[in-house]
Design a protein around this motif. Sequence first.
Motif, PDB file in Angstrom:
ATOM      1  N   ILE A 103       4.361   2.018  12.253  1.00 52.81           N
ATOM      2  CA  ILE A 103       4.363   1.528  10.861  1.00 52.81           C
ATOM      3  C   ILE A 103       3.068   1.951  10.163  1.00 52.81           C
ATOM      4  N   ILE A 104       1.940   1.724  10.855  1.00 54.37           N
ATOM      5  CA  ILE A 104       0.653   2.064  10.246  1.00 54.37           C
ATOM      6  C   ILE A 104       0.518   3.571  10.055  1.00 54.37           C
ATOM      7  N   ALA A 105       1.011   4.343  11.036  1.00 54.83           N
ATOM      8  CA  ALA A 105       0.930   5.801  10.916  1.00 54.83           C
ATOM      9  C   ALA A 105       1.718   6.273   9.693  1.00 54.83           C
ATOM     10  N   LEU A 106       2.896   5.676   9.478  1.00 59.40           N
ATOM     11  CA  LEU A 106       3.707   6.067   8.320  1.00 59.40           C
ATOM     12  C   LEU A 106       3.007   5.712   7.011  1.00 59.40           C
ATOM     13  N   ILE A 107       2.324   4.563   7.007  1.00 52.84           N
ATOM     14  CA  ILE A 107       1.569   4.182   5.801  1.00 52.84           C
ATOM     15  C   ILE A 107       0.475   5.210   5.534  1.00 52.84           C
ATOM     16  N   LEU A 108      -0.299   5.534   6.596  1.00 55.05           N
ATOM     17  CA  LEU A 108      -1.441   6.427   6.410  1.00 55.05           C
ATOM     18  C   LEU A 108      -1.005   7.868   6.135  1.00 55.05           C
ATOM     19  N   HIS A 109       0.239   8.174   6.493  1.00 57.77           N
ATOM     20  CA  HIS A 109       0.730   9.530   6.270  1.00 57.77           C
ATOM     21  C   HIS A 109       1.032   9.766   4.794  1.00 57.77           C
TER      22      HIS A 109
ATOM     23  N   LYS B  15      10.243  -0.069  -4.730  1.00 58.68           N
ATOM     24  CA  LYS B  15       9.787   0.628  -3.518  1.00 58.68           C
ATOM     25  C   LYS B  15       8.267   0.576  -3.420  1.00 58.68           C
ATOM     26  N   ASP B  16       7.606   0.884  -4.537  1.00 58.96           N
ATOM     27  CA  ASP B  16       6.147   0.861  -4.549  1.00 58.96           C
ATOM     28  C   ASP B  16       5.619  -0.528  -4.253  1.00 58.96           C
ATOM     29  N   LEU B  17       6.297  -1.521  -4.812  1.00 53.97           N
ATOM     30  CA  LEU B  17       5.881  -2.910  -4.614  1.00 53.97           C
ATOM     31  C   LEU B  17       5.957  -3.282  -3.133  1.00 53.97           C
ATOM     32  N   ILE B  18       7.076  -2.883  -2.496  1.00 56.51           N
ATOM     33  CA  ILE B  18       7.244  -3.181  -1.068  1.00 56.51           C
ATOM     34  C   ILE B  18       6.136  -2.506  -0.270  1.00 56.51           C
ATOM     35  N   PHE B  19       5.839  -1.251  -0.639  1.00 58.40           N
ATOM     36  CA  PHE B  19       4.798  -0.506   0.057  1.00 58.40           C
ATOM     37  C   PHE B  19       3.453  -1.221  -0.058  1.00 58.40           C
ATOM     38  N   CYS B  23       1.115  -2.880   2.885  1.00 57.16           N
ATOM     39  CA  CYS B  23      -0.300  -2.525   3.017  1.00 57.16           C
ATOM     40  C   CYS B  23      -1.169  -3.781   3.056  1.00 57.16           C
ATOM     41  N   ILE B  24      -0.863  -4.720   2.154  1.00 50.69           N
ATOM     42  CA  ILE B  24      -1.671  -5.939   2.090  1.00 50.69           C
ATOM     43  C   ILE B  24      -1.537  -6.733   3.385  1.00 50.69           C
ATOM     44  N   VAL B  25      -0.295  -6.863   3.877  1.00 48.72           N
ATOM     45  CA  VAL B  25      -0.088  -7.612   5.119  1.00 48.72           C
ATOM     46  C   VAL B  25      -0.876  -6.967   6.261  1.00 48.72           C
ATOM     47  N   VAL B  26      -0.782  -5.640   6.388  1.00 48.61           N
ATOM     48  CA  VAL B  26      -1.501  -4.935   7.453  1.00 48.61           C
ATOM     49  C   VAL B  26      -3.002  -5.155   7.318  1.00 48.61           C
ATOM     50  N   ALA B  27      -3.508  -5.028   6.079  1.00 53.73           N
ATOM     51  CA  ALA B  27      -4.946  -5.192   5.860  1.00 53.73           C
ATOM     52  C   ALA B  27      -5.390  -6.606   6.233  1.00 53.73           C
TER      53      ALA B  27
END
Lengths: 307, 284
Positions: A103-109, B15-19, B23-27
């Motif tokens: 998941i993280i790799a796809l985000i960073l890609h 789509k952008d909102l989900i992205f 990102c926020i959850v991961v951070a």
Amino acid sequence: MFNIMKNNNSENILKKSHREWLSNWGFLAPCLFVLILCAGWPLLKTIYFSFTDAELDNLNDFCFIGIDNFVDLARDQDWWIAVRNTFIITIIAVPLETIFGMIIALILHRNFKGRGWMRAIVLIPWTIPTIVSARMWAWMLNDVYGIINEILINIGLINEPIPWIASNTLSILSIILVDVWKTTPYMALLLLAGLQSLPQDCFEAAEVDSIPFRKTFFRIIIPLMKPTIIVAMIFRGLETFKIFDLVYILSSGNTATATMSTFARKHLVDYADVGFGSAAATSLLFFILILAIFWIPFNKKRLKKLD
Amino acid sequence: MIRAENKWKYKRLIKDLIFVMICIVVAVICLFPFYWAIVSSLRDSAHIFSTELWPTQISFSNYKEVISDKTFLCSFWNSAIIATMTALISLFVCLFASYPLARHQFHGRKRVLMLALSVTTLPQVAVLSGMFELIRILDIYNEKSALILSYMIITVPFTLWTMTNFMNSIPKDIEEAAIMDGASQSTILIKVFLPILSPAIVTTGLLAFIAAWNEFLFALTFTLTNQARTVPVALALFSGASQHEVPYGLIMAASVLVTLPLVILVVIFQRRIISGLTAGSVKG
């Protein structure tokens, strides 16, 4: 005349190749010396000790006792608990790391504003020393004062605090949780490197044809990434098998939550039983070897790339 | 037509909102433990058990106590020296070794690379008793050199692979031009490759430094006294003045102090660290 010239030439070539040989191995010598001194010799010595009754305070005076240590080890209930724990941790942690890492790799890609920041943020769990992570999480998972229980109670998921670290089963889960948190960034980087080496035009083509991402992921990315994923998983498996630091802090010497590494060190150092401890360490090495046999062939590719 | 365009825009927005949400959850997951350590470290002993998500009354008493603790400072100093020396020595050794490995074809080259690779898979426990004896023979138990020596097994194989990869990526003509000019092997390495490789050297050295700074098992086993300990060991054995109460505030303050240098380094060098980590490891 012709002959002499030929002779001279071959002598020169011989001299040159000899000189090259000398310079190659001369450059390699310090490194090889360090590897033999710090890895080769101690490793052979440990295997040797595992067939003796050596003790820590007197490493010169010992007897050769054959495979007695290994027989004792096979009969030791605690050893098998440690083996089981190590397997449980590895089998659960590595797939979780792979999924989150992907998941993280796809985000960073993806190309987006703030990608540099995201990369730095994702790297932070990997940077934090394992001991610090363990203590931070131990504090957060504290059954009475921990923030995790507090949050879970406030959301309404649980009614009373969970003894994350005090209970044996749960403490293994906590170890897995912290290990996944800590090593997912590394997994993500390995997978990201794989993603970046894929032909990028197929992503673009998929986007132009407005194929849903789900389809692109399962039909294109996963099949193409399969070798990378397998190598990364075996690599992480090898690392997780050696797990020591987290277990040492989060289970504080408890036999029910020991792993092979903590078991071996406890007997080696705390009980000063070098023979038995070395036998446990050698057995761990044996497990690692089996895994490594699957891993080494994949590295042939990496060797080829260096040609 | 306009409707379809609107619909497309709308979809894109979602789509952008989900992205962004992901990102926020991961951070948050990545940062929260460290954030919580900072918050806890800023609370004095009366407020340490508060579960409010932000610090209400900031107190530096924990930091003052940690900094005035001589044994902790001593371990900080030990870690700094040991990690720096480990990085420098392994860089020095591997720089020379990686040159023939990356630039020449010779018999035994693959063996050396595979040997280094197998060393990376060795569990530290498997060399523990042998290393203990080696350290005892050299009579350096409880000294910094014992840890520097034992860390070589962790840093050298990794540094060797990364440096070989980096050096391998330098185009061949640079070297050939130097050979034409009659430069010797060591001149080529020092005058030609070293300047080109300096960013790679910084990266690899940084990774070796972090590995040595974080190492725990050897540091725990090969040191005995408070004066010889490194930071991870000091932190693991930190128990404060009273035996019954774990001083969480102090532990968190010490944790933050230990981690901060690394976090700063990583934020500055993140791009390079990533290239170093992936150059020396599995790449499809």
